[in-house]
Design a protein around this motif. Structure first.
Motif, PDB file in Angstrom:
ATOM      1  N   TYR A 116       4.580   2.422   1.331  1.00 29.70           N
ATOM      2  CA  TYR A 116       5.321   2.899   2.048  1.00 29.70           C
ATOM      3  C   TYR A 116       5.481   3.483   3.826  1.00 29.70           C
ATOM      4  CZ  TYR A 116       6.555   3.212  -2.577  1.00 29.70           C
ATOM      5  OH  TYR A 116       6.798   2.747  -4.036  1.00 29.70           O
ATOM      6  N   ALA A 117       5.018   3.595   4.358  1.00 29.10           N
ATOM      7  CA  ALA A 117       5.166   3.645   5.569  1.00 29.10           C
ATOM      8  C   ALA A 117       4.655   2.586   6.208  1.00 29.10           C
ATOM      9  CB  ALA A 117       3.924   5.223   6.087  1.00 29.10           C
ATOM     10  N   ARG A 118       4.407   1.614   6.522  1.00 29.97           N
ATOM     11  CA  ARG A 118       4.042   0.832   6.363  1.00 29.97           C
ATOM     12  C   ARG A 118       5.529  -0.381   7.062  1.00 29.97           C
ATOM     13  NH1 ARG A 118      -1.082   0.617   4.781  1.00 29.97           N
ATOM     14  NH2 ARG A 118      -0.871  -0.008   2.401  1.00 29.97           N
ATOM     15  N   VAL A 119       6.479   0.000   5.863  1.00 32.20           N
ATOM     16  CA  VAL A 119       7.667  -0.742   5.849  1.00 32.20           C
ATOM     17  C   VAL A 119       9.335  -0.020   5.792  1.00 32.20           C
ATOM     18  CG1 VAL A 119       6.219  -2.310   4.422  1.00 32.20           C
ATOM     19  CG2 VAL A 119       7.588  -0.561   3.387  1.00 32.20           C
ATOM     20  N   ALA A 120       8.550   1.267   5.701  1.00 38.32           N
ATOM     21  CA  ALA A 120       9.907   2.039   5.779  1.00 38.32           C
ATOM     22  C   ALA A 120      10.262   2.815   7.703  1.00 38.32           C
ATOM     23  CB  ALA A 120       9.868   3.738   4.973  1.00 38.32           C
ATOM     24  N   ASP A 121      12.210   2.420   7.671  1.00 40.22           N
ATOM     25  CA  ASP A 121      11.801   3.053   9.494  1.00 40.22           C
ATOM     26  C   ASP A 121      11.428   5.422   8.840  1.00 40.22           C
ATOM     27  OD1 ASP A 121      13.110   0.680  10.924  1.00 40.22           O
ATOM     28  OD2 ASP A 121      14.085   1.037   8.723  1.00 40.22           O
ATOM     29  N   ARG A 122      11.679   5.542   8.247  1.00 39.30           N
ATOM     30  CA  ARG A 122      11.050   6.623   7.935  1.00 39.30           C
ATOM     31  C   ARG A 122      11.201   7.501   6.243  1.00 39.30           C
ATOM     32  NH1 ARG A 122      15.296  10.195  11.121  1.00 39.30           N
ATOM     33  NH2 ARG A 122      13.977   9.345  13.307  1.00 39.30           N
ATOM     34  N   LEU A 123      10.610   8.513   6.160  1.00 36.15           N
ATOM     35  CA  LEU A 123       9.979   8.714   4.524  1.00 36.15           C
ATOM     36  C   LEU A 123      10.571  10.087   4.906  1.00 36.15           C
ATOM     37  CD1 LEU A 123       6.645   8.028   4.566  1.00 36.15           C
ATOM     38  CD2 LEU A 123       8.022   6.757   3.519  1.00 36.15           C
ATOM     39  N   ILE A 124      10.736  10.532   3.295  1.00 36.53           N
ATOM     40  CA  ILE A 124      11.135  11.382   3.022  1.00 36.53           C
ATOM     41  C   ILE A 124      10.229  12.431   1.358  1.00 36.53           C
ATOM     42  CG2 ILE A 124      12.594  12.773   2.006  1.00 36.53           C
ATOM     43  CD1 ILE A 124      15.109  11.408   3.235  1.00 36.53           C
ATOM     44  N   LEU A 125       9.738  13.357   1.628  1.00 35.30           N
ATOM     45  CA  LEU A 125       8.100  13.512   0.678  1.00 35.30           C
ATOM     46  C   LEU A 125       8.843  14.826   0.327  1.00 35.30           C
ATOM     47  CD1 LEU A 125       4.741  13.334   2.699  1.00 35.30           C
ATOM     48  CD2 LEU A 125       6.482  11.531   0.976  1.00 35.30           C
ATOM     49  N   ASP A 126       9.423  14.007  -1.320  1.00 38.77           N
ATOM     50  CA  ASP A 126      10.295  15.432  -2.470  1.00 38.77           C
ATOM     51  C   ASP A 126       9.212  15.704  -3.077  1.00 38.77           C
ATOM     52  OD1 ASP A 126      13.059  16.737  -2.999  1.00 38.77           O
ATOM     53  OD2 ASP A 126      13.626  15.097  -3.444  1.00 38.77           O
ATOM     54  N   ALA A 127       9.752  17.326  -4.090  1.00 38.19           N
ATOM     55  CA  ALA A 127       8.990  17.032  -5.062  1.00 38.19           C
ATOM     56  C   ALA A 127       9.382  16.351  -6.511  1.00 38.19           C
ATOM     57  CB  ALA A 127       9.906  18.986  -5.657  1.00 38.19           C
TER      58      ALA A 127
ATOM     59  N   ILE B  70      16.106   2.206   7.136  1.00 42.48           N
ATOM     60  CA  ILE B  70      15.749   2.578   5.540  1.00 42.48           C
ATOM     61  C   ILE B  70      15.015   4.063   5.455  1.00 42.48           C
ATOM     62  CG2 ILE B  70      14.409   2.119   3.474  1.00 42.48           C
ATOM     63  CD1 ILE B  70      17.051   0.199   4.286  1.00 42.48           C
ATOM     64  N   ILE B  71      14.696   4.456   5.321  1.00 47.57           N
ATOM     65  CA  ILE B  71      14.840   6.039   4.522  1.00 47.57           C
ATOM     66  C   ILE B  71      14.275   5.898   2.721  1.00 47.57           C
ATOM     67  CG2 ILE B  71      14.357   7.860   4.369  1.00 47.57           C
ATOM     68  CD1 ILE B  71      16.993   9.159   6.500  1.00 47.57           C
ATOM     69  N   LYS B  72      12.654   6.176   3.100  1.00 54.55           N
ATOM     70  CA  LYS B  72      12.285   5.676   1.760  1.00 54.55           C
ATOM     71  C   LYS B  72      11.780   7.083   0.935  1.00 54.55           C
ATOM     72  CE  LYS B  72      11.615   4.392  -2.630  1.00 54.55           C
ATOM     73  NZ  LYS B  72      11.650   5.112  -3.362  1.00 54.55           N
ATOM     74  N   ALA B  73      12.809   8.115  -0.347  1.00 53.59           N
ATOM     75  CA  ALA B  73      12.156   9.037  -0.269  1.00 53.59           C
ATOM     76  C   ALA B  73      10.853   9.149  -1.178  1.00 53.59           C
ATOM     77  CB  ALA B  73      13.411   9.716  -0.662  1.00 53.59           C
ATOM     78  N   LEU B  74       9.604   8.972  -1.725  1.00 55.07           N
ATOM     79  CA  LEU B  74       9.278   9.498  -1.992  1.00 55.07           C
ATOM     80  C   LEU B  74       8.831  10.865  -2.656  1.00 55.07           C
ATOM     81  CD1 LEU B  74       6.430   7.807  -0.071  1.00 55.07           C
ATOM     82  CD2 LEU B  74       7.297   6.423  -1.410  1.00 55.07           C
ATOM     83  N   PRO B  75       8.396  11.214  -4.286  1.00 55.43           N
ATOM     84  CA  PRO B  75       8.057  12.058  -5.713  1.00 55.43           C
ATOM     85  C   PRO B  75       6.592  12.605  -4.836  1.00 55.43           C
ATOM     86  CG  PRO B  75       8.129   9.935  -6.556  1.00 55.43           C
ATOM     87  CD  PRO B  75       8.657  10.091  -5.162  1.00 55.43           C
TER      88      PRO B  75
ATOM     89  N   PRO C 104       7.537  -1.579  -1.339  1.00 54.64           N
ATOM     90  CA  PRO C 104       7.656  -1.489  -0.603  1.00 54.64           C
ATOM     91  C   PRO C 104       8.620  -2.760  -0.403  1.00 54.64           C
ATOM     92  CG  PRO C 104       5.962  -0.454  -1.294  1.00 54.64           C
ATOM     93  CD  PRO C 104       7.020  -0.867  -2.465  1.00 54.64           C
ATOM     94  N   ARG C 105       8.177  -3.766  -1.033  1.00 56.96           N
ATOM     95  CA  ARG C 105       9.167  -5.180  -1.495  1.00 56.96           C
ATOM     96  C   ARG C 105      10.158  -4.623  -1.378  1.00 56.96           C
ATOM     97  NH1 ARG C 105       7.098  -9.994  -2.067  1.00 56.96           N
ATOM     98  NH2 ARG C 105       5.286  -9.578  -2.894  1.00 56.96           N
TER      99      ARG C 105
ATOM    100  N   LEU D  66      11.902  -2.256  -0.512  1.00 49.77           N
ATOM    101  CA  LEU D  66      12.377  -1.956   1.166  1.00 49.77           C
ATOM    102  C   LEU D  66      12.783  -3.018   2.703  1.00 49.77           C
ATOM    103  CD1 LEU D  66      11.730   0.603  -0.734  1.00 49.77           C
ATOM    104  CD2 LEU D  66      10.434   1.793   1.607  1.00 49.77           C
ATOM    105  N   GLU D  67      11.917  -3.740   1.981  1.00 44.77           N
ATOM    106  CA  GLU D  67      11.707  -4.825   2.923  1.00 44.77           C
ATOM    107  C   GLU D  67      12.997  -5.775   2.605  1.00 44.77           C
ATOM    108  OE1 GLU D  67       7.428  -6.199   4.454  1.00 44.77           O
ATOM    109  OE2 GLU D  67       7.576  -6.161   1.783  1.00 44.77           O
ATOM    110  N   ALA D  68      12.910  -5.824   1.452  1.00 48.33           N
ATOM    111  CA  ALA D  68      14.244  -7.066   1.103  1.00 48.33           C
ATOM    112  C   ALA D  68      15.366  -6.263   1.751  1.00 48.33           C
ATOM    113  CB  ALA D  68      14.533  -7.110  -0.161  1.00 48.33           C
ATOM    114  N   ALA D  69      15.653  -4.741   1.390  1.00 46.49           N
ATOM    115  CA  ALA D  69      17.020  -4.101   1.572  1.00 46.49           C
ATOM    116  C   ALA D  69      17.091  -3.712   3.063  1.00 46.49           C
ATOM    117  CB  ALA D  69      17.137  -2.738   1.037  1.00 46.49           C
ATOM    118  N   ARG D  70      16.271  -4.211   3.938  1.00 44.56           N
ATOM    119  CA  ARG D  70      16.388  -4.125   5.173  1.00 44.56           C
ATOM    120  C   ARG D  70      17.065  -5.470   5.787  1.00 44.56           C
ATOM    121  NH1 ARG D  70      11.743  -3.108   7.424  1.00 44.56           N
ATOM    122  NH2 ARG D  70      12.173  -0.601   7.728  1.00 44.56           N
TER     123      ARG D  70
END
Length: 217
Positions: free
Chosen positions: A122-133, A104-109, A90-91, A93-97
């Motif tokens: 991650y939901a607290r810092v990402a603009d959108r989440l992708i949940l992946d296998a 920022i989209i974060k894909a999470l396995p 999460p840190r 992600l914040e730095a990247a933004r």
């Protein structure tokens, strides 16, 4: 209840496929900057496609554990979103933004209840989440492997957390995904390809049509 899911077609490499995705009304298009992926596209080619898409569809550059130089290059492409698909915290992600001034989209396995428990941070810092296998331990890349995960793992997730569903989606199972999971959006790559890295217009059209039909039910 009927709704209109956000649909993202990821791994676009050619102008004709980009134009087709836009014509079919997808909301987002992804360009893969991870060299180990069969959907990888060089920076100059990506920038050309991002420019072609400008004002027509939201654009996303996919990166895996990028350093600052890679973040800068992706941001310079002109895309509106950066998708981080590695082990970023999460840190990070914040730095990247802050660094790129991009959404920022974060894909999470997802492969276990423990993975689901990590999502709120991650939901607290990402603009959108992708949940992946979750990929197997010996996988050479973190996504785009054509594998689904056990969607029932998501039943305990706080429903106020909006997410896009990914992982093994195709025209045959996307309707079931809509009915069973009701995700905010859908992210597909291999499920609309006739071979690795090669998108198929008919599969793209069928995927979008099947998703929308199920979402209207």
């Amino acid at each position: 209840m009927a709704y209109d899911p956000v649909i993202k077609i990821c791994g676009i490499r050619t102008p004709d496929i980009l134009d087709h995705v836009i014509a079919e009304g997808a909301a987002m298009v992804g360009f893969n900057a991870f060299p180990k992926s069969p959907r990888f596209i060089e920076g100059a080619g990506m920038a050309d496609l991002v420019k072609r898409a400008a004002g027509r569809i939201e654009t996303v550059v996919l990166l895996v554990d990028p350093d600052d130089a890679a973040l800068d290059a992706a941001a310079a492409s002109g895309a509106g979103w950066l998708q981080l698909h590695g082990r970023e915290t999460p840190r990070r992600l914040e730095a990247a933004r802050v660094r790129t001034k991009k959404k920022i989209i974060k894909a999470l396995p997802v492969g276990s209840a423990e993975d689901v428990a990590a999502i709120p941070a991650y939901a607290r810092v990402a603009d959108r989440l992708i949940l992946d296998a979750k990929p197997p331990a010996d996988a050479t890349r973190p996504g785009g492997l054509g594998a689904t995960f056990d969607w029932t793992l998501l039943t305990g997730l706080d429903r106020s957390i909006r997410f896009m569903l990914s992982g093994g989606l195709d025209l045959d199972n996307v309707a079931r995904a809509i009915r069973e999971v009701r995700p905010f959006g859908l992210d597909v790559a291999s499920g609309v390809e006739r071979e690795k890295g090669v998108k198929d217009k008919a599969l793209i059209s069928a995927f979008i049509a099947n998703a929308r039909a199920a979402a209207r039910e």
